[in-house]
Design a protein around this motif. Structure first.
Motif, PDB file in Angstrom:
ATOM      1  N   ILE A  73      77.084 -33.415 -90.248  1.00  0.00           N
ATOM      2  CA  ILE A  73      77.633 -33.825 -88.958  1.00  0.00           C
ATOM      3  C   ILE A  73      76.754 -34.888 -88.317  1.00  0.00           C
ATOM      4  O   ILE A  73      77.233 -35.899 -87.807  1.00  0.00           O
ATOM      5  CB  ILE A  73      77.798 -32.602 -88.032  1.00  0.00           C
ATOM      6  N   SER A  74      75.447 -34.690 -88.365  1.00  0.00           N
ATOM      7  CA  SER A  74      74.513 -35.684 -87.825  1.00  0.00           C
ATOM      8  C   SER A  74      73.159 -35.513 -88.487  1.00  0.00           C
ATOM      9  O   SER A  74      72.815 -34.427 -88.964  1.00  0.00           O
ATOM     10  CB  SER A  74      74.362 -35.543 -86.304  1.00  0.00           C
ATOM     11  N   TYR A 201      66.457 -27.570 -93.796  1.00  0.00           N
ATOM     12  CA  TYR A 201      66.802 -26.397 -92.983  1.00  0.00           C
ATOM     13  C   TYR A 201      66.771 -25.149 -93.855  1.00  0.00           C
ATOM     14  O   TYR A 201      67.336 -25.128 -94.946  1.00  0.00           O
ATOM     15  CB  TYR A 201      68.201 -26.567 -92.372  1.00  0.00           C
ATOM     16  N   SER A 203      68.153 -21.545 -94.157  1.00  0.00           N
ATOM     17  CA  SER A 203      69.161 -20.612 -93.659  1.00  0.00           C
ATOM     18  C   SER A 203      68.881 -19.227 -94.226  1.00  0.00           C
ATOM     19  O   SER A 203      68.314 -19.093 -95.318  1.00  0.00           O
ATOM     20  CB  SER A 203      70.560 -21.075 -94.075  1.00  0.00           C
ATOM     21  N   THR A 216      77.954 -23.415 -89.143  1.00  0.00           N
ATOM     22  CA  THR A 216      77.321 -24.682 -88.790  1.00  0.00           C
ATOM     23  C   THR A 216      75.883 -24.434 -88.391  1.00  0.00           C
ATOM     24  O   THR A 216      75.589 -23.547 -87.579  1.00  0.00           O
ATOM     25  CB  THR A 216      78.079 -25.363 -87.623  1.00  0.00           C
ATOM     26  N   PHE A 217      74.983 -25.207 -88.983  1.00  0.00           N
ATOM     27  CA  PHE A 217      73.553 -25.090 -88.701  1.00  0.00           C
ATOM     28  C   PHE A 217      73.113 -26.312 -87.901  1.00  0.00           C
ATOM     29  O   PHE A 217      73.487 -27.443 -88.218  1.00  0.00           O
ATOM     30  CB  PHE A 217      72.747 -25.015 -89.997  1.00  0.00           C
ATOM     31  N   THR A 218      72.293 -26.089 -86.883  1.00  0.00           N
ATOM     32  CA  THR A 218      71.783 -27.179 -86.067  1.00  0.00           C
ATOM     33  C   THR A 218      70.293 -26.997 -85.846  1.00  0.00           C
ATOM     34  O   THR A 218      69.828 -25.902 -85.527  1.00  0.00           O
ATOM     35  CB  THR A 218      72.500 -27.230 -84.697  1.00  0.00           C
ATOM     36  N   GLN A 219      69.565 -28.072 -86.059  1.00  0.00           N
ATOM     37  CA  GLN A 219      68.109 -28.078 -85.854  1.00  0.00           C
ATOM     38  C   GLN A 219      67.719 -29.461 -85.364  1.00  0.00           C
ATOM     39  O   GLN A 219      67.710 -30.415 -86.127  1.00  0.00           O
ATOM     40  CB  GLN A 219      67.397 -27.752 -87.172  1.00  0.00           C
ATOM     41  N   SER A 221      68.156 -32.966 -84.289  1.00  0.00           N
ATOM     42  CA  SER A 221      69.249 -33.921 -84.508  1.00  0.00           C
ATOM     43  C   SER A 221      70.012 -33.672 -85.801  1.00  0.00           C
ATOM     44  O   SER A 221      70.991 -34.354 -86.084  1.00  0.00           O
ATOM     45  CB  SER A 221      68.692 -35.353 -84.521  1.00  0.00           C
ATOM     46  N   LEU A 222      69.552 -32.692 -86.581  1.00  0.00           N
ATOM     47  CA  LEU A 222      70.248 -32.362 -87.822  1.00  0.00           C
ATOM     48  C   LEU A 222      71.337 -31.335 -87.546  1.00  0.00           C
ATOM     49  O   LEU A 222      71.088 -30.305 -86.911  1.00  0.00           O
ATOM     50  CB  LEU A 222      69.275 -31.796 -88.855  1.00  0.00           C
ATOM     51  N   SER A 223      72.542 -31.613 -88.011  1.00  0.00           N
ATOM     52  CA  SER A 223      73.634 -30.658 -87.890  1.00  0.00           C
ATOM     53  C   SER A 223      74.509 -30.779 -89.132  1.00  0.00           C
ATOM     54  O   SER A 223      74.857 -31.885 -89.550  1.00  0.00           O
ATOM     55  CB  SER A 223      74.458 -30.937 -86.629  1.00  0.00           C
ATOM     56  N   LYS A 225      77.585 -28.394 -91.721  1.00  0.00           N
ATOM     57  CA  LYS A 225      78.425 -27.202 -91.900  1.00  0.00           C
ATOM     58  C   LYS A 225      78.485 -26.843 -93.376  1.00  0.00           C
ATOM     59  O   LYS A 225      78.577 -27.714 -94.239  1.00  0.00           O
ATOM     60  CB  LYS A 225      79.835 -27.481 -91.364  1.00  0.00           C
TER      61      LYS A 225
END
Length: 231
Positions: A73-74, A201, A203, A216-219, A221-223, A225
């Motif tokens: 995503i980003s 990341y 998980s 969906t994982f977010t850390q 600016s990292l995102s 799915k």
């Protein structure tokens, strides 16, 4: 009779064998596929004789997780982009922070050069100690899969459904997703140097078991799915 046993040769019926310690009766082994196996234990006695014991077991696949797709995503900005800045009759390389964009690095004139992304996936799980299967090693790291390269960020979806990324929940500790920018030579892929890590990341099993078929994982600016199945 245990004081007469010198060693035990184990044959797990799947092509794997181990020359065991006769003083330890417990042994651990992971089977890669379901099926029926014949385990054979050859007891080597101190007097030179041997005793062979066999047992049939059935291994079933239960509590399994299968990863099907990873969608970015980003991603974070890059802090060491370089561009050539003209100064008088000469110039200088200038480092700047911005999109993962190396359009002016390494002499290329391509103004739309972005990361050539691939994903390096590892897992940590509890497994029999590779050097001593009489004990279990927790959080044993293992490379699971490396995706193909998606050049220039033109595609941020990695379909891995055909690659059988299957693992058991029971022994699984975590799955690490590392996003990299390929530096392979002679392509859009920069200068042939070391691949650069964009971000990673870790998980954990609970993040998959507590959701349905995607998470969906977010850390920072990292995102990203992950689509998966529970088998």
């Amino acid at each position: 009779m245990s004081d007469q046993i010198n060693n035990i040769n184990w044959d797990f019926g799947d092509g794997k064998t181990y020359y065991g310690n006769g003083s330890l009766s417990a042994i651990y082994h992971n089977y890669k596929t379901a099926g029926t196996y014949t385990i054979k234990a050859t007891l080597l006695l101190n007097n030179g004789s041997s005793i062979v014991k066999t047992v049939n077991i059935t291994v079933t696949n239960t509590n399994l997780l299968k990863i099907n797709k990873i969608t970015i995503i980003s991603i974070p900005q890059k802090t060491n982009n370089k561009r050539w800045v003209s100064v008088g009759t000469g110039g200088m390389w200038q480092t700047f922070t911005g999109a993962w964009d190396e359009s002016e690095s390494y002499g290329t004139n391509n103004m739309n050069k972005f990361a050539d992304i691939f994903v390096y996936i590892t897992k940590s799980s509890s497994v029999p100690d590779p050097t001593n299967p009489h004990s279990v090693t927790t959080a044993y790291p293992e490379h699971l899969f490396t995706t193909g390269i998606n050049p220039n960020q033109l595609n941020l979806v990695f379909d891995v459904s055909a690659n059988n990324l299957i693992m058991g929940y029971d022994a699984l500790e975590n799955i690490k997703f590392t996003f990299k920018d390929s530096d392979a030579l002679n392509s859009l892929l920069e200068d042939g140097g070391a691949d650069e890590i964009i971000d990673s990341y870790n998980s954990y099993t609970s993040q998959f078991t507590n959701t349905s078929n995607s998470v969906t994982f977010t850390q920072g600016s990292l995102s990203f799915k992950v689509d998966f199945q529970k088998l």
